[in-house]
Design a protein around this motif. Structure first.
Motif, PDB file in Angstrom:
ATOM      1  N   ALA A 123       0.685  -1.163  -0.163  1.00  0.00           N
ATOM      2  CA  ALA A 123       0.140   0.010  -0.028  1.00  0.00           C
ATOM      3  C   ALA A 123       0.833   1.548   0.221  1.00  0.00           C
ATOM      4  O   ALA A 123       0.530   2.705  -0.245  1.00  0.00           O
ATOM      5  CB  ALA A 123      -1.242   0.147   1.369  1.00  0.00           C
ATOM      6  N   ARG A 124       2.523   1.110   0.901  1.00  0.00           N
ATOM      7  CA  ARG A 124       2.709   2.548   0.551  1.00  0.00           C
ATOM      8  C   ARG A 124       3.163   2.501  -0.993  1.00  0.00           C
ATOM      9  O   ARG A 124       4.155   3.531  -0.989  1.00  0.00           O
ATOM     10  CB  ARG A 124       4.319   1.956   1.174  1.00  0.00           C
ATOM     11  CG  ARG A 124       4.309   1.829   2.980  1.00  0.00           C
ATOM     12  CD  ARG A 124       4.927   1.741   3.744  1.00  0.00           C
ATOM     13  NE  ARG A 124       4.703   2.165   4.611  1.00  0.00           N
ATOM     14  CZ  ARG A 124       3.885   3.383   5.688  1.00  0.00           C
ATOM     15  NH1 ARG A 124       3.848   4.471   4.878  1.00  0.00           N
ATOM     16  NH2 ARG A 124       3.664   2.856   6.430  1.00  0.00           N
ATOM     17  N   VAL A 125       4.030   1.721  -1.411  1.00  0.00           N
ATOM     18  CA  VAL A 125       3.947   2.431  -3.038  1.00  0.00           C
ATOM     19  C   VAL A 125       3.371   2.322  -4.002  1.00  0.00           C
ATOM     20  O   VAL A 125       2.195   2.503  -4.619  1.00  0.00           O
ATOM     21  CB  VAL A 125       4.261   0.925  -3.535  1.00  0.00           C
ATOM     22  CG1 VAL A 125       5.041   0.709  -5.148  1.00  0.00           C
ATOM     23  CG2 VAL A 125       5.356   0.050  -2.958  1.00  0.00           C
ATOM     24  N   LYS A 126       3.296   4.120  -4.534  1.00  0.00           N
ATOM     25  CA  LYS A 126       2.564   4.750  -5.545  1.00  0.00           C
ATOM     26  C   LYS A 126       2.751   4.820  -6.176  1.00  0.00           C
ATOM     27  O   LYS A 126       2.532   5.305  -7.024  1.00  0.00           O
ATOM     28  CB  LYS A 126       2.881   6.481  -4.825  1.00  0.00           C
ATOM     29  CG  LYS A 126       2.732   6.620  -3.273  1.00  0.00           C
ATOM     30  CD  LYS A 126       1.215   5.536  -2.223  1.00  0.00           C
ATOM     31  CE  LYS A 126       1.689   6.095  -1.132  1.00  0.00           C
ATOM     32  NZ  LYS A 126       0.047   5.276  -0.487  1.00  0.00           N
ATOM     33  N   GLY A 127       4.373   4.140  -6.260  1.00  0.00           N
ATOM     34  CA  GLY A 127       4.422   4.171  -7.949  1.00  0.00           C
ATOM     35  C   GLY A 127       5.742   3.829  -8.763  1.00  0.00           C
ATOM     36  O   GLY A 127       6.219   3.777  -7.574  1.00  0.00           O
ATOM     37  N   PHE A 128       5.253   3.261 -10.197  1.00  0.00           N
ATOM     38  CA  PHE A 128       6.649   2.973 -10.664  1.00  0.00           C
ATOM     39  C   PHE A 128       7.578   4.271 -11.186  1.00  0.00           C
ATOM     40  O   PHE A 128       7.152   4.274 -12.055  1.00  0.00           O
ATOM     41  CB  PHE A 128       6.840   1.733 -11.622  1.00  0.00           C
ATOM     42  CG  PHE A 128       6.428   0.629 -10.760  1.00  0.00           C
ATOM     43  CD1 PHE A 128       6.244  -0.004  -9.910  1.00  0.00           C
ATOM     44  CD2 PHE A 128       4.792   0.589 -11.562  1.00  0.00           C
ATOM     45  CE1 PHE A 128       5.811  -0.573  -8.946  1.00  0.00           C
ATOM     46  CE2 PHE A 128       3.862  -0.499 -10.574  1.00  0.00           C
ATOM     47  CZ  PHE A 128       4.548  -1.603  -9.433  1.00  0.00           C
ATOM     48  N   VAL A 129       8.952   4.282 -11.359  1.00  0.00           N
ATOM     49  CA  VAL A 129      10.097   4.220 -12.084  1.00  0.00           C
ATOM     50  C   VAL A 129      10.958   3.805 -12.793  1.00  0.00           C
ATOM     51  O   VAL A 129      11.398   2.743 -12.324  1.00  0.00           O
ATOM     52  CB  VAL A 129      10.818   5.881 -11.473  1.00  0.00           C
ATOM     53  CG1 VAL A 129      12.093   6.414 -12.497  1.00  0.00           C
ATOM     54  CG2 VAL A 129      10.262   6.738 -11.372  1.00  0.00           C
ATOM     55  N   ILE A 130      10.959   3.680 -15.045  1.00  0.00           N
ATOM     56  CA  ILE A 130      11.536   3.341 -15.460  1.00  0.00           C
ATOM     57  C   ILE A 130      13.450   3.458 -15.816  1.00  0.00           C
ATOM     58  O   ILE A 130      13.061   4.653 -16.024  1.00  0.00           O
ATOM     59  CB  ILE A 130      11.877   1.822 -16.154  1.00  0.00           C
ATOM     60  CG1 ILE A 130       9.929   1.067 -15.344  1.00  0.00           C
ATOM     61  CG2 ILE A 130      12.024   1.410 -17.487  1.00  0.00           C
ATOM     62  CD1 ILE A 130       9.053   0.604 -17.117  1.00  0.00           C
ATOM     63  N   ASN A 131      14.007   3.493 -15.278  1.00  0.00           N
ATOM     64  CA  ASN A 131      15.566   3.626 -15.299  1.00  0.00           C
ATOM     65  C   ASN A 131      16.221   3.047 -17.031  1.00  0.00           C
ATOM     66  O   ASN A 131      15.865   2.323 -16.949  1.00  0.00           O
ATOM     67  CB  ASN A 131      16.347   3.653 -14.044  1.00  0.00           C
ATOM     68  CG  ASN A 131      17.152   4.854 -13.928  1.00  0.00           C
ATOM     69  OD1 ASN A 131      17.245   5.736 -14.147  1.00  0.00           O
ATOM     70  ND2 ASN A 131      17.910   4.489 -13.768  1.00  0.00           N
ATOM     71  N   ARG A 132      17.010   4.179 -17.155  1.00  0.00           N
ATOM     72  CA  ARG A 132      18.282   3.844 -18.050  1.00  0.00           C
ATOM     73  C   ARG A 132      17.451   3.423 -19.331  1.00  0.00           C
ATOM     74  O   ARG A 132      17.549   2.324 -19.607  1.00  0.00           O
ATOM     75  CB  ARG A 132      19.192   2.912 -17.592  1.00  0.00           C
ATOM     76  CG  ARG A 132      19.730   3.618 -16.389  1.00  0.00           C
ATOM     77  CD  ARG A 132      20.814   2.743 -16.318  1.00  0.00           C
ATOM     78  NE  ARG A 132      22.019   3.285 -15.144  1.00  0.00           N
ATOM     79  CZ  ARG A 132      22.467   2.768 -13.164  1.00  0.00           C
ATOM     80  NH1 ARG A 132      21.025   1.686 -13.426  1.00  0.00           N
ATOM     81  NH2 ARG A 132      22.502   3.494 -13.130  1.00  0.00           N
ATOM     82  N   PHE A 133      15.925   3.717 -19.516  1.00  0.00           N
ATOM     83  CA  PHE A 133      15.425   3.085 -20.644  1.00  0.00           C
ATOM     84  C   PHE A 133      16.542   3.350 -22.096  1.00  0.00           C
ATOM     85  O   PHE A 133      16.821   5.308 -22.660  1.00  0.00           O
ATOM     86  CB  PHE A 133      13.943   4.230 -21.357  1.00  0.00           C
ATOM     87  CG  PHE A 133      13.633   3.831 -22.847  1.00  0.00           C
ATOM     88  CD1 PHE A 133      13.123   2.408 -22.690  1.00  0.00           C
ATOM     89  CD2 PHE A 133      13.098   4.502 -23.243  1.00  0.00           C
ATOM     90  CE1 PHE A 133      12.719   1.764 -23.695  1.00  0.00           C
ATOM     91  CE2 PHE A 133      11.960   3.912 -24.490  1.00  0.00           C
ATOM     92  CZ  PHE A 133      12.313   2.755 -25.064  1.00  0.00           C
TER      93      PHE A 133
END
Length: 491
Positions: free
Chosen positions: A190-200
């Motif tokens: 529930a703490r995870v608010k979203g994702f970031v994808i790195n080095r694309f």
């Protein structure tokens, strides 16, 4: 006083981009006039920095402090673990050595460490408008969940929202993100608010179907896809950076060994980045290539790394290099290796033993309980007297005739290091020896290459922090993460 805004950046793996993202966000927020501080509850790293309050923290947090316009402080990294063996580490609490513990003993020590973490957290959230928290490794390490203070254990205790970052360049990014989320408890999820994808790198249109699937599968947004930034220079937390960047004609060949417990290898960044220096790390089993200059970097376990050096044949190679007129620089632990003996009577780095050094400088070193932690500046005792600046982090005290001919003199009058009578060997306790724009050409001239380009490491670092911040601002949904700064009023 209102509670500080807080955000924690956790990663699906080590080196996913947590440190870089926090540094970029810190620079962005600072540019918006937000009083922001970095925070890493627990760090395990052998690259460290000396703080304004006379302690020691991970180098990544010092970089993040710089990004935020702050002097490094021990509250930014209250627990630092410096591995001395595969199963043991020096434990540093609020900048000072607290203990040397095995992994099992440290697990029992964690409640004490957590108390230090929360004390720093309370001070930071009172003093700053925003605190950016960096996790360590991955929150999905099931075996480390009990008494966790580095990832979700801290997030739960401090009630902090989390974003997960994953490195797509490694492959398996969707498995990393979904798998990490699945392995968390319901309250942690529930703490995870979203994702970031790195080095694309590539066509973002070809990634979109995967992003849509990820959002539908997890019910959480992809807050941004950050591009691969070629040539980004930021101080490494621990991992060795790629040194074989494409360069034009080089004028000086420099090599350095990669010991098992190499520390503060960022000392060599100025050499690695210099356009006219062919710099190479030499790892285990690799023959030492021809070189003009050998640099022996710092070490967390000097006796053990010296034994490794001998096993790799470096002792003979260094003597051959000197016979042919080459130069050698030893920094901190590497300086200690150059002497006659290394003694550890208290068993601070292993057994209470004395071993023979390389015997290239007439001095002896004894490890003592009190660690020297000091930022310092001074003058090189080479032609031209260039200014140097850096920091000292060491437990060894060196004594002997070799020190009668020092390598530099600090601003407070203290002499440091040694310069051999034949002028071929230079040793010092000063980390950051090559960093100052005036010191680097002076040292390279001493090593045999004059009239080289100037490299300003500090200016390069600042420029790359701004470059990173600009990219994050273009590609991350900042209005969702920081609505007060990037909402309708923030623009």
């Amino acid at each position: 006083m209102p509670q500080a805004i807080a955000l924690m950046v956790q990663g699906t793996t080590s080196d996913a981009g947590k440190s870089t993202l926090v540094a970029g966000l810190a620079r962005l927020l600072a540019r918006r006039g937000v009083r922001v501080a970095p925070f890493k509850p627990q760090n395990m790293a052998l690259n460290s920095a000396v703080t304004v309050d006379g302690g020691e923290i991970g180098r990544a947090q010092a970089l993040q402090a710089l990004a935020a316009g702050l002097a490094p402080h021990t509250d930014f990294n209250p627990v630092l673990l410096k591995p001395s063996t595969d199963i043991g580490a020096q434990v540093i609490i609020h900048g000072k050595v607290a203990a040397n513990l095995s992994a099992r003993d440290y697990h029992a020590y964690k409640p004490t460490a957590m108390a230090a973490v929360m004390a720093s957290w309370d001070r930071l959230t009172t003093a700053y408008e925003c605190v950016l928290v960096e996790g360590a490794g991955s929150p999905a390490e099931i075996n480390l969940r009990d008494r966790d203070i580095a990832n979700m254990g801290f997030a739960e205790a401090a009630d902090v929202p989390v974003i997960l970052v994953a490195d797509i360049d490694r492959g398996g990014v969707f498995a990393h993100l979904v798998g990490t989320l699945e392995l968390l408890s319901p309250s942690e999820q529930a703490r995870v608010k979203g994702f970031v994808i790195n080095r694309f790198r590539g066509d973002i249109g070809l990634l979109q179907s995967g992003l849509d699937w990820l959002e539908a599968r997890t019910g959480r947004p992809v807050l941004g896809v950050l591009p691969y930034l070629h040539g980004l220079f930021l101080d490494a937390e621990d991992a060795l950076a790629d040194a074989r960047a494409e360069k034009g004609e080089t004028r000086l060949r420099v090599v350095a060994p990669v010991y098992p417990r190499i520390s503060n290898h960022t000392d060599l960044d100025a050499l690695r980045l210099h356009p006219q220096v062919d710099f190479r790390w030499v790892g285990p089993g690799q023959a030492m290539p021809p070189a003009d200059l050998i640099v022996l970097p710092g070490s967390k376990s000097v006796q053990a790394d010296l034994a490794w050096l001998r096993a790799q044949g470096w002792d003979a190679a260094i003597r051959r290099h000197l016979r042919y007129g080459g130069k050698v620089v030893g920094i901190c632990g590497g300086f200690q290796m150059l002497g006659a003996t290394l003694s550890d009577p208290l068993g601070l780095e292993g057994g209470a033993t004395t071993v023979a050094g390389l015997g290239l400088l007439d001095m002896d070193t004894v490890l003592e309980a009190e660690k020297c932690l000091e930022n310092a500046r001074g003058t090189l005792l080479l032609p031209g007297g260039a200014e140097v600046s850096g920091y000292e982090i060491h437990m060894g005290v060196s004594r002997g005739p070799a020190l009668d001919c020092p390598a530099l003199r600090f601003a407070d009058g203290r002499a440091d290091g040694a310069l051999s009578v034949d002028g071929q060997i230079l040793g010092t306790y000063l980390h950051g020896l090559f960093d100052a724009p005036a010191a680097l050409p002076s040292l390279l001239a001493w090593a045999g290459a004059g009239d080289l380009a100037t490299v300003d490491l500090a200016a390069r670092r600042e420029a790359d922090l701004d470059r990173l911040a600009d990219v994050i601002e273009r590609h991350l949904d900042l209005s969702t993460l920081f609505p007060a700064a990037w909402g309708a009023a923030g623009g």
